[in-house]
Each structure stands twice: as C-alpha cells, then as structure tokens.
Design a protein around this motif. Structure first.
Motif, short mmCIF file in Angstrom:
data_model
loop_
_atom_site.label_atom_id
_atom_site.label_comp_id
_atom_site.label_asym_id
_atom_site.label_seq_id
_atom_site.Cartn_x
_atom_site.Cartn_y
_atom_site.Cartn_z
N VAL A 232 24.10 -75.82 116.86
CA VAL A 232 23.73 -77.23 116.75
C VAL A 232 23.41 -77.52 115.29
N GLU A 234 22.41 -80.36 112.19
CA GLU A 234 21.62 -81.58 112.02
C GLU A 234 21.89 -82.20 110.65
N SER A 253 21.49 -84.94 115.47
CA SER A 253 22.10 -83.62 115.72
C SER A 253 23.55 -83.76 116.17
#
Lengths: 347, 286
Positions: A232, A234, A253
């Motif tokens: 993930v 960001e 995100s």
C-alpha cells in the motif's frame, strides 16, 4: 511522374494525435516530438479582442490551471476526437513546424494520423481537414488498434489472432487483428482523463477537498493501482478545502485510488470482455494461447494487466514502451504506405 | 536446462535458469506460476528452458518474461536483455525482428536517413544530366547565327521619315539588306516605325522566297512567321506606311487591323475578308 521525387524530398510524418499527448514520427528520424496536447491562448484587449497562441505543448501544460484571466490553457482534444477544430489545427501547425524541415525544396509532407475506431465520419473528417489545414499534402487515417498492434510488434499480417488493448488519454480501443485486417474493434470513451476525473470526484466526495487535473494525474501516476496488491502506497496531496476555502494537505493511499478508479476500470474490463465474446472462436483460441497486449499510457497504471488477467483468465502483457506504440505503428505504416494501403481507413 | 543453453552459457546465467532457480527458492510449483500468469504449464516450462520459438514473437517473450519476473520479484530488464542476446547468438529471428521493428518504428538516431534509398537520387541526377545534355545538343544543332536574317527585309519606307531623320536604313547594324529593296512611298505621317520586331538573330535558310507587301491605312499590328516557325516580322505600324517582307513560304500572317491594311503577296492582292474575325486576320500563304 515526379511523385517519387517529391516523396523522396518530403519528410513524411506520422502523428498520434492523442487526447493527452501528441507524438510525431518523422520518416528516417524516428519519434521527434512527444508533447502534451495542450494549447495556451492569450486574449488581447478584452473579450472581443484578438486571440493568439501563447504556448503549445509542454509549456502550455505547465500553465493548466495556473493562468491569469487573459490566458486560457485548453486541451483541444477530448475523448480521442477534436473538441475545438481551430485550436487543434493551430496546435498541429505548431507541432509540424517544430519537426518539419523548412528547406527551400521541401514539399508539403504526407501525414498518417491515428483515429479512434469508434470515431464518427464527421470526427474523422475534422481530423483530416485539420491536418490539411496544418499543411499536409496527403492525409491517411489509420485506426488506433491497428497502429498500436503494429507498433507493439504483433504479427498482424499472419493468420493468427492478435488482440490489442490501447488505453489512451480519452479512449480505450480494443482490437482483434488477423491477416492484416481488423476482425473486431471496439472503443469506449474511457481513458486516462476519466481516471483523473474519477480521482478528483473521489477526493471531493470523501475528503471535501478540491484538487486540479494536474494533481490528479500525479496521484494516478505515483500511487494509482488497478488491482489490490500487498504493497500500500501513500501520497501527500494539497488541495483546497471546500468547506473552509483554504488550501490544506492530506494523505491518500493506493487502496483509495483503486476504489476511486473502479468505475472507469470496469468500463475497460467490459469492453475487453465484449471483444472476446464477439471474436470468432479460432481467433479466440489464438488469443487464449498468446494473450492480449496492452498499449497506451493507461497500460502504465500499476497492475492493470493483473486486473485484466484475473477478469478474463487470459495472459495479459504490457507492450514494450507502451506510450509510443501507436506512433511507432503509424510510423511503420508510413514507411510502407505504398504497400499497405489496406490498413488505412477510407472514411 | 536445454542443450543449447548449456552450449552457450552456464545454466545459472540464462533467463530461464534464473527464473527456475528463483521459483524453486520461493517454493512455487510450475502449476502455481501457470495459474498466476494464466499461462499453460507448457509455456512456463518453455520459458524456464529458454525455448522461445513457441511464443510467436518477441513481444510475447518480453511480456511473459516480464510478468514472470514481476511475480518472483526479479529484475525483468536484465532477463529480457539476456534473452535477446541469447536469441541473437542462436541465430533466431526474434531479436532481429525486434531490432528491425524498432529501427523502422522510431528507434533510429535523429538525422539517420538510412530509410531512404539513394536510388531515387541517382535517378534524379540522371534526369537532370540528360536534360542539360539535351539542351546543349539542341543548341549545337541550331545553325550558326548568320546574316540571312536581314534578308527577311523588314524595311519600311517613309519618305518623310527618311528625309527628316536621315536614318534611312532601319535594319539592324550589320544586317544584310536583301535585294528586294522596297520602293519609297509617300507617307502621310512622319512617324518612323521600328523594324526591331524582326528577330535580330540571322538564320541560314534555303529555298525560294515570297514577298509580302503591307500598305497600312490605319494603325495595325502585324506578325509574320515563316516555314521554320520563326517570327520574321512583328511590329506595330502607323498609317501611311508600307512594309515589304520576304520570307520562306508558307508564311503565317496575323494582321491586327485587317480593315486598315492592304496585303499583296508576290504582287498579287490578297482579300483579307475571308480570314478576318473581329478585325484580326489570320492566314497562311503558300
């Protein structure tokens, strides 16, 4: 009689007149221009004053959303076709002027220009006229799936099915090609612009923040994803808070961007599935073996190949240098223009 | 490992060997990779054996290697470069096709005009040289400038003009005046028509000559062309002037004001009416 001599001395060019970027290939030189399809227009002396072209291409793109009242930075192409005929013509003129030798004996160039397969005859005529207006001697139109397939190196002339999905700025083109012809082609007006739009809408809806197109594009490029992955990412984003009216920053995100892109990605998946449904079974078998090739800037969206793989169950590969596949294919078609007359559209 | 890969390199540095080793290290089966990449087991094994013939083109080899490398977290660029190198050394066509494709499709360095054959330039040069040679030869074939031009005698007589100006001979300097010297005629006007309408370049011409005589009662423009297509007389004549012109028949004559002109051909009067349209007479006299 002197056609071959004129052809020899003229620098024939192929143009990928895209919604987001315009690429120009010059015969014998390769890709010589790759600039955003943006024009900055300056209005002199009030609303009824004379309009002049201030900047074209990269310089104009940097002005997008940052212009004073008398300068407008616009994108004359929308959804793969011409939205503003006059400005497109001027933009083409400027680009051609940049790349075409102005030698004394240099005749007007022949131009191969790509059109979305879903464009109407009126839209194609507008593109053709625009190219003539920009100084072309002869204009040939080639459908984008065919150009993309040639540029990606697919065996288009063989008796085997090849499938190409070209995700451009304004449209996504799906084509199934065999024996030098398009067996099936489909086009949806979903592309990179719709991705940006979806991100802007998502952030406004969920964060109450307003961001510009340029910021949305940056978000898409940096953390955009089409398939949930283990990683993930960001990114800190700055925009204007709609409630307070003050610039604020926030962090978004990649999973949120994936959520934002769901609708446009579903449209692309549907277009691909529709193409597979309508492909003759023999060619379908070839595609099941070799898979489909993704081209265009949209192919650079992270894991879009994975998404299509999971949705279709077929191998999906991203072409080499997907951003330039269409213009490279058009360039190849230009080089073999006299032999490959069948690949150009007659509309 | 394939026989060929063993011949050309150590098994450990081929793309297939790297993928194979990495897959085993990560405890993936061929079936796992096959399911993940949506490839058949046969295709995955072919990739690991560096057998690229079955993939139908470099684009597929690159794509599948890239996908496989991405799955295993291996750098795809070096694998693809290595695969291309191996293909090239094995004489397979894939790399060659890709190279030619790239060359044609824009990977050439700027300014390289290798696409253009020099044949059209040679043809153009040949046409140019042939054209120049033809022009030079045609000039050589033309007769040398001689004095015969003057024998076309474009002489006008105007007694008043002669008397007043004293420039009686109206021919070009050095021009030979023919024996057919026109008789002086009284002129109503003192104007001195020029004879410069006749070509100054004398040309040798053989054969009998015919004599034209124009008597102008009104201002008229006249042009006479001889059998050789050469304009032997062309001028605007004022009223009261007579012109005697000799040339090789047939003579093509254009008279701008037929109503104000009387034409005599070898002492025989010619009626211009049948040849006249809107004041202009066009006729050819044999």
């Amino acid at each position: 009689m002197f056609g071959f001599l004129i052809g020899y001395f003229s620098n024939d060019i192929a143009i990928d007149l895209g919604t987001a970027n315009t690429l120009i290939y010059v015969r014998g030189k390769g890709i010589v221009l790759n600039e955003p399809s943006v024009v900055a227009i300056k209005q002199e002396g009030g609303p009824s004053g004379k309009k002049t072209i201030q900047e074209v291409g990269l310089a104009a793109k940097q002005m997008l959303g940052r212009t004073p009242g008398n300068i407008t930075a616009i994108r004359p192409m929308k959804d793969g076709v011409i939205a503003d005929f006059t400005i497109t013509e001027q933009m083409l003129k400027q680009f051609i002027k940049k790349v075409h030798d102005s030698r004394f004996f240099a005749p007007s160039p022949r131009i191969v220009i790509c059109v979305p397969c879903g464009s109407t005859q009126v839209e194609r005529r507008a593109i053709r006229e625009s190219a003539f207006g920009a100084g072309a001697r002869k204009v040939e139109l080639i459908e984008e799936p065919m150009a993309a397939a040639i540029g990606a190196g697919l065996p288009v002339e063989e008796a085997t099915g090849s499938m190409v999905v070209d995700i451009g700025g304004g449209t996504t083109e799906v084509g199934v090609i065999s024996l030098g012809g398009i067996v099936y082609s489909g086009s949806v007006r979903v592309g990179g612009d719709k991705f940006d739009e979806a991100i802007i809408n998502y952030i406004r809806r969920n964060y109450g923040m307003l961001i510009g197109e340029t910021t949305a594009e940056e978000i898409k490029k940096e953390i955009g994803s089409a398939f949930p992955g283990s990683e993930v990412r960001e990114k800190e984003v700055k925009g204007r808070n709609l409630a307070e009216g003050i610039p604020r920053s926030f962090t978004i995100s990649s999973n949120e961007i994936l959520e934002a892109l769901t609708d446009p990605l579903n449209s692309i998946v549907s277009a691909v599935k529709s193409a597979l449904e309508q492909t003759p079974p023999e060619l379908g078998a070839d595609i099941a073996e070799k898979g489909m090739v993704l081209t265009g800037g949209g192919a650079l969206l992270r894991d879009i190949d994975r998404l299509l793989m999971e949705e279709t169950g077929l191998p999906v590969i991203v072409g080499d240098d997907p951003l330039t596949c269409v213009v490279r294919g058009s360039g190849l078609a230009l080089d073999k223009m006299d032999k490959l007359t069948g690949i150009f559209t007659s509309d | 490992m394939s026989e060929l890969s063993e011949e050309n390199s150590t098994p450990s540095d081929s793309p297939g060997a790297i993928l194979h080793a990495e897959r085993r290290r990560q405890k993936f089966s061929v079936g796992d990779v096959s399911r993940h990449l949506k490839l058949s087991v046969r295709q995955v094994e072919a990739l690991e054996r560096d057998e690229y013939q079955m993939f139908g083109g470099p684009v597929f080899v690159h794509g599948f290697l890239r996908n496989y490398a991405k799955l295993l977290g291996v750098d795809a660029t070096s694998l693809i470069a290595s695969a291309d190198q191996r293909l090239a050394t094995r004489g397979e066509t894939i790399a060659a096709e890709q190279d030619s494709g790239h060359e044609e499709a824009g990977q050439q360095p700027a300014g390289d005009d290798g696409q253009k054959s020099v044949v059209p330039l040679f043809i153009a040069a040949a046409i140019l040289i042939a054209g120049i040679a033809g022009w030079v030869l045609s000039r050589d074939e033309e007769p040398a400038p001689e004095e015969d031009e003057a024998s076309m005698v474009a002489q006008q007589e105007s007694a008043g003009a002669t008397a007043s100006s004293g420039d009686a001979p109206m021919t070009e300097p050095g021009a030979e005046i023919s024996a057919e010297v026109p008789q002086p005629e009284p002129a109503a006007s003192g104007a001195v028509p020029s004879t410069t309408g006749a070509s100054p370049t004398p040309v040798v011409k053989e054969g009998p000559r015919s004599v034209l005589r124009f008597d102008f009662f009104d201002e008229s423009w006249v042009e006479v062309t001889d059998r050789y297509g050469e304009i032997i007389y062309s001028d605007l004549n004022p009223p009261g002037v007579s012109q005697r012109i000799s040339g090789h028949p047939p003579l093509t004559i254009v008279i701008g004001n037929a109503a104000g002109t009387v034409l005599t051909y070898n002492d025989e009067a010619i009626d211009l009416a049948p040849y006249t349209r809107v004041d202009v007479a066009r006729l050819t006299l044999e």
